[in-house]
Design an enzyme around this catalytic site. Structure first.
Site, mmCIF file in Angstrom:
data_model
loop_
_atom_site.group_PDB
_atom_site.id
_atom_site.type_symbol
_atom_site.label_atom_id
_atom_site.label_comp_id
_atom_site.label_asym_id
_atom_site.label_seq_id
_atom_site.Cartn_x
_atom_site.Cartn_y
_atom_site.Cartn_z
ATOM 1 N N LYS A 194 34.679 45.445 47.547
ATOM 2 C CA LYS A 194 34.127 45.136 46.216
ATOM 3 C C LYS A 194 32.636 44.830 46.340
ATOM 4 O O LYS A 194 31.819 45.315 45.558
ATOM 5 C CB LYS A 194 34.862 43.941 45.600
ATOM 6 C CG LYS A 194 36.210 44.318 45.036
ATOM 7 C CD LYS A 194 37.038 43.109 44.650
ATOM 8 C CE LYS A 194 38.448 43.577 44.291
ATOM 9 N NZ LYS A 194 39.433 42.507 44.227
ATOM 10 N N GLN A 222 40.119 36.251 43.779
ATOM 11 C CA GLN A 222 41.025 37.142 44.506
ATOM 12 C C GLN A 222 42.404 36.504 44.648
ATOM 13 O O GLN A 222 42.525 35.364 45.108
ATOM 14 C CB GLN A 222 40.421 37.440 45.893
ATOM 15 C CG GLN A 222 41.183 38.453 46.707
ATOM 16 C CD GLN A 222 41.149 39.861 46.100
ATOM 17 O OE1 GLN A 222 40.107 40.341 45.685
ATOM 18 N NE2 GLN A 222 42.308 40.497 46.040
ATOM 19 N N ASP A 236 38.931 40.929 35.558
ATOM 20 C CA ASP A 236 40.263 41.371 35.987
ATOM 21 C C ASP A 236 41.165 41.590 34.763
ATOM 22 O O ASP A 236 42.225 42.202 34.884
ATOM 23 C CB ASP A 236 40.898 40.298 36.880
ATOM 24 C CG ASP A 236 41.070 40.762 38.322
ATOM 25 O OD1 ASP A 236 40.991 41.981 38.560
ATOM 26 O OD2 ASP A 236 41.294 39.893 39.187
#
Ligand code: NAD
Length: 294
Positions: A55, A99, A122
């Site tokens: 990422k 995460q 997200d």
């Protein structure tokens, strides 16, 4: 025997990342804004570390600012929530990604709900899930968004298709079903308690498998000519004691029945980070009232 068109997720993701990078450059030139993505990693899960590294690299390659925050596994929920609040306030942060999975002593739901929905790249915050469910503009989960882009690369207008989603997780199955409704498909969501799964799957013009079971969907479940999007990533024993990755669909058999199919690896996987970058750009534009042409 006919063979399906293989949907090249790597290539499509590359194109999307290039589009995002071009839009970032325009935003920087016209508005003096460089979008920033903060990724928070708690603990030292090796798989998560690989994701976070990718990422970071791809965020910087798209011309955005990457803010990586690594916290020890002993971090308390309170400390993590305090960090999320700080990132919510920071003007240079447009997207926040915590995460998952988090260490067991931290309630992931509480952490996700602490993220400012406008920075929830997200798309897991209940506000964004609710907006998606009610057809309002929302930050949409990355993997489901990638599935729709891949399906539309084969058939740009999905209107009227019978779509079957196998899997009902909040991360993939449910949001992908909501996106398909938004594309005017007739949507069936099947799951571990569904009866007659092969018959349900065989009705699909568009089949999305998000199950987490290696090669679970067999060729005779697939309607000839269907578009098959395989979200599964499963590690199975390979040759010489090594592991290999397979999807939730038996690719080698299914490719002779489907009209188009995503491979694993190289299908849905590469789309996830590309869509994360797109969401970060969308969030940066929306927060600042900048019109975006993507
Ligand atoms: P999950 O375990 O949260 O959900 C799996 C779903 O499949 C459940 O809703 C369950 O009802 C259904 N299911 C399980 N066994 C079944 C069975 N025997 N018959 C019918 N349905 C069954 O998983 P998830 O997070 O939705 O992920 C699914 C798969 O997608 C996994 O392989 C995961 O690794 C992969 N994944 C890939 C990406 C990507 O970037 N490509 C992102 C997220 C998840």
């Amino acid at each position: 025997m006919s063979t399906a068109r293989i949907i090249d997720g790597k290539l499509i993701a590359e194109g999307l990342r290039e589009d995002v990078a071009a839009a970032v450059a325009r935003m920087s030139r016209d508005h003096g804004v460089t979008p920033g993505l903060a990724v928070v990693l708690v603990g030292d899960n090796p798989a998560s570390e690989v994701y976070v590294r990718n990422k970071d690299r791809q965020t910087r390659a798209a011309g955005m600012t990457s803010i990586e925050m690594k916290l020890p596994a002993t971090t308390s929920e309170r400390e993590l929530l305090a960090l999320v609040h700080e990132l919510n306030r920071r003007e240079d942060v447009d997207g926040i990604l915590v995460q998952l999975p988090l260490p067991p002593h931290i309630d992931s739901g509480r952490v996700i709900e602490a993220i400012d929905p406008a920075k929830d790249v997200d798309g897991f915050h209940p506000i964004n899930a609710g907006r998606l469910a009610t057809g309002q503009p929302a930050l949409v989960p990355c993997t489901p968004l990638g599935c729709i882009i891949l399906a539309k690369s084969v058939q740009p207008d999905l209107t009227g298709l019978d779509a079957v989603v196998i899997g009902r997780s909040n991360i993939v199955g449910k949001p992908v079903a909501r996106l398909l409704l938004g594309e005017n498909c007739t949507v069936t969501v099947a799951h571990s308690k569904s009866r007659a799964l092969p018959e349900i799957a065989a009705r699909a013009d568009l089949l999305i498998a998000a199950i987490g079971q290696p090669e679970f969907v067999r060729a005779d479940w697939i309607k000839p000519g269907a578009i098959v999007i395989d979200v599964g990533i499963n590690r199975v024993p390979g040759e010489g004691g090594k592991h290999r990755l397979v999807g939730d669909v038996h690719f080698e058999d299914a490719r002779h029945v489907a009209g188009a199919i995503t491979p694993v690896p190289g299908g849905v996987g590469p789309m996830t980070i590309a869509c994360l970058l797109r969401n970060t750009l969308t969030a940066a534009a929306a927060r600042r009232g900048i019109a975006l042409a993507l």
